[in-house]
Design a protein around this motif. Structure first.
Motif, short mmCIF file in Angstrom:
data_model
loop_
_atom_site.label_atom_id
_atom_site.label_comp_id
_atom_site.label_asym_id
_atom_site.label_seq_id
_atom_site.Cartn_x
_atom_site.Cartn_y
_atom_site.Cartn_z
N VAL A 120 0.91 -1.35 -0.03
CA VAL A 120 0.06 0.08 -0.10
C VAL A 120 0.82 1.17 -0.07
O VAL A 120 0.60 2.40 -0.76
CB VAL A 120 -0.99 -0.09 1.37
N ARG A 121 1.89 1.19 0.84
CA ARG A 121 2.65 2.30 0.79
C ARG A 121 3.52 2.67 -0.26
O ARG A 121 3.75 3.77 -0.91
CB ARG A 121 3.76 2.41 2.19
N LEU A 122 4.17 1.71 -0.99
CA LEU A 122 4.87 1.91 -1.93
C LEU A 122 4.16 2.24 -3.32
O LEU A 122 4.89 2.91 -4.32
CB LEU A 122 5.72 0.41 -2.23
N THR A 123 3.08 1.89 -3.41
CA THR A 123 2.31 2.24 -4.52
C THR A 123 1.58 3.45 -4.31
O THR A 123 0.57 4.01 -5.24
CB THR A 123 1.11 1.05 -5.06
N GLY A 124 1.33 4.18 -3.18
CA GLY A 124 0.83 5.16 -2.70
C GLY A 124 -0.72 5.11 -2.75
O GLY A 124 -1.44 5.87 -2.95
N SER A 125 -1.10 4.00 -2.31
CA SER A 125 -2.38 3.56 -2.23
C SER A 125 -2.88 3.86 -1.01
O SER A 125 -2.21 4.12 0.09
CB SER A 125 -2.80 2.19 -2.47
#
Length: 499
Positions: free
Chosen positions: A161-166
């Protein structure tokens, strides 16, 4: 846009520069913008009304522009800062490095504003930071071997979630044989926003909507406008998190889909870079889970072997005692005339026990024997030993696992009944059939050994017989806490039922 005091030669030089350059009066009005800056900021060659330099900045940056511009106008020295530029034509924003430097043009003080588009550099920096962040996440993931599976999955999902900016994410395991998704983890924000009272855990893939397309199409699926009509959508249950964007990917292992991971509600559109981040992270998680499973199985196997090794001496002692008892019983009925046959019978009994140990110690599971396979091998050995050329052997056995405490007596029972059939059911070259079957049902295990020979003499009672072989069968059935039934209609049919 030449001003009244601009110099034509100077402007030609400025127009050839790759960076955006503007000549600005100290009141902030632009005297001239070179071609690179006009293109960069979407300003026409003849803008009509005079432009203020700060009009290029996004509203949040205007105060910063004024502060640095004032310092440059008063001190003269170059002032540099990072800023966000708003393009006039379509309000598209991009990152830039801005510098102000006071100069003199025909005796009039001007500020030379240099604007360098740093979007490409910023993207490279962001990509490097993202790569570093992903590597750190994978490193931390690989250090979680000792953690429970739930914690590993939760960590991997939150990092995805964090790495994809979601804002939200989920993780499900997929069973290709049953064609079923089993939800395993939701992101913390997803749990917080979800208002579904009774959450479904298992989803047959045929009943899934858009999120099941990653399985059906066996590829990543990106939906950057979730509100747009789609033939794959089946609606969201009441209380579900509102979706604006959605992306999910299937994770493969040896050609099989094993995991489906999804994220949603990123502020910007999802693209192939997000797919890459999600796939790499989830593949790392799956490899860790597989390694952890292998290590756990190895630990269990080692612990099991330690326990079983402690029991080996006890087993050997018990089985040697059985061998001793069998030889003792055989010696009581042996005569000089049948000595060779007596030794042959003892040899077969010991061989039937040895075959169980041989299968046991070659198997992965040292606690149980595949008795169906053992029966086939034992029957093959006895047939080659007695060579009943006119007997047809029919074997119908399930692969039933038995522990050694049941396998040894059961093997000896089969040895006695099959040996007796080979010796007595097909006299003088008589043709016949020997049937051996073993089934497991709700009442336990049923072992059947039947032949269509002449049958047992009418006066023989299996529970009280003078023959050593049938005495052993009766005693061993009792050891199994089982029941023995003899049917004499067509030959001899022994049925042994035990738990």
């Amino acid at each position: 846009m030449p001003g009244p005091k601009s110099n034509l030669i100077d402007l030609e030089i400025l127009d050839g520069m790759p960076d955006g350059i503007a000549l600005v009066r100290v009141d902030g009005s632009i005297i001239h913008m070179n071609a690179a800056l006009r293109h960069m900021c979407g300003v026409p060659d003849e803008p009509g009304e005079p432009l203020k330099l700060e009009s290029l900045a996004v509203p949040d940056n205007i105060a910063q522009w004024r502060r640095f511009f004032t310092h440059a106008a008063e001190d003269g020295g170059p002032m540099s800062f990072d800023a966000t530029i708003s393009r006039a034509s379509d309000k598209f924003t991009f990152y830039a490095e801005v510098s102000f430097h006071r100069k003199s043009l025909h005796g009039e003080p001007v500020i030379v504003a240099t604007i360098r588009n740093m979007s490409r550099h910023r993207k490279i920096e962001e990509a490097l930071r993202l790569e570093e962040s992903r590597l750190e996440a994978l490193l931390r993931l690989n250090q979680m071997t000792g953690e429970p599976i739930n914690r590993i999955c939760d960590f991997a999902l939150e990092e995805a979630v964090r790495l994809t900016g979601s804002r939200i994410g989920y993780l499900a395991f997929y069973d290709e044989e049953q064609e079923k998704l089993t939800m395993h983890a939701w992101s913390a924000q997803g749990v917080k926003e979800c208002r579904i009272s009774n959450r479904t855990i298992e989803y047959p893939i045929k009943n899934t909507g858009l999120w099941g397309e990653a399985v059906r199409q066996r590829r990543p699926v990106i939906t950057n406008d979730y509100n747009a009509p789609s033939p794959y959508k089946k609606g969201l249950p009441p209380g579900h998190v509102r979706l604006e964007r959605h992306m999910n990917v299937p994770i493969m292992d040896d050609g099989r889909i094993v995991v489906v991971a999804g994220v949603g509600n990123k502020p910007e559109p999802y693209d192939i870079r997000d797919v890459r981040e999600l796939v790499l992270l989830m593949e790392g998680m799956w490899r860790l889970l597989q390694r952890k499973q292998s290590e756990d199985q190895l630990k269990m196997s080692l612990a099991e072997k330690e326990v079983l090794l402690k029991e080996i001496h006890h087993r050997v002692k018990n089985n040697l005692q059985i061998v001793s008892s069998l030889i003792s019983l055989q010696s009581e009925v042996a005569t000089p005339e049948n000595m060779t046959a007596a030794f042959k019978e003892s040899q077969d009994r010991i061989r039937s026990m040895a075959m169980i140990h041989e299968r046991l110690y070659r198997a992965r599971d040292l606690a149980k024997v595949d008795f169906g396979e053992y029966l086939r091998n034992l029957t093959s050995y006895l047939k080659s030993s007695y060579q009943p050329r006119t007997a047809e052997v029919q074997i119908d056995v399930q692969n039933i696992m038995l522990d050694i405490d049941r396998a040894i007596p059961c093997g000896l029972i089969v040895n006695e009944l099959v040996s007796n059939a080979f010796k007595y059911a097909f006299p003088d070259g008589r043709r016949g059939t020997l049937e051996i079957s073993m089934r497991k049902d709700e009442n336990g295990i049923l072992l059947v050994v039947a032949d269509d020979g002449p049958g047992l003499p009418p006066g023989i009672d299996v529970s009280n017989t003078p023959t050593l072989g049938l005495q052993l069968v009766h005693a061993l059935v009792g050891q199994l806490d089982g029941e023995l039934a003899l049917h004499r209609e067509k030959g001899a049919r022994f049925e042994i039922r035990f738990k």
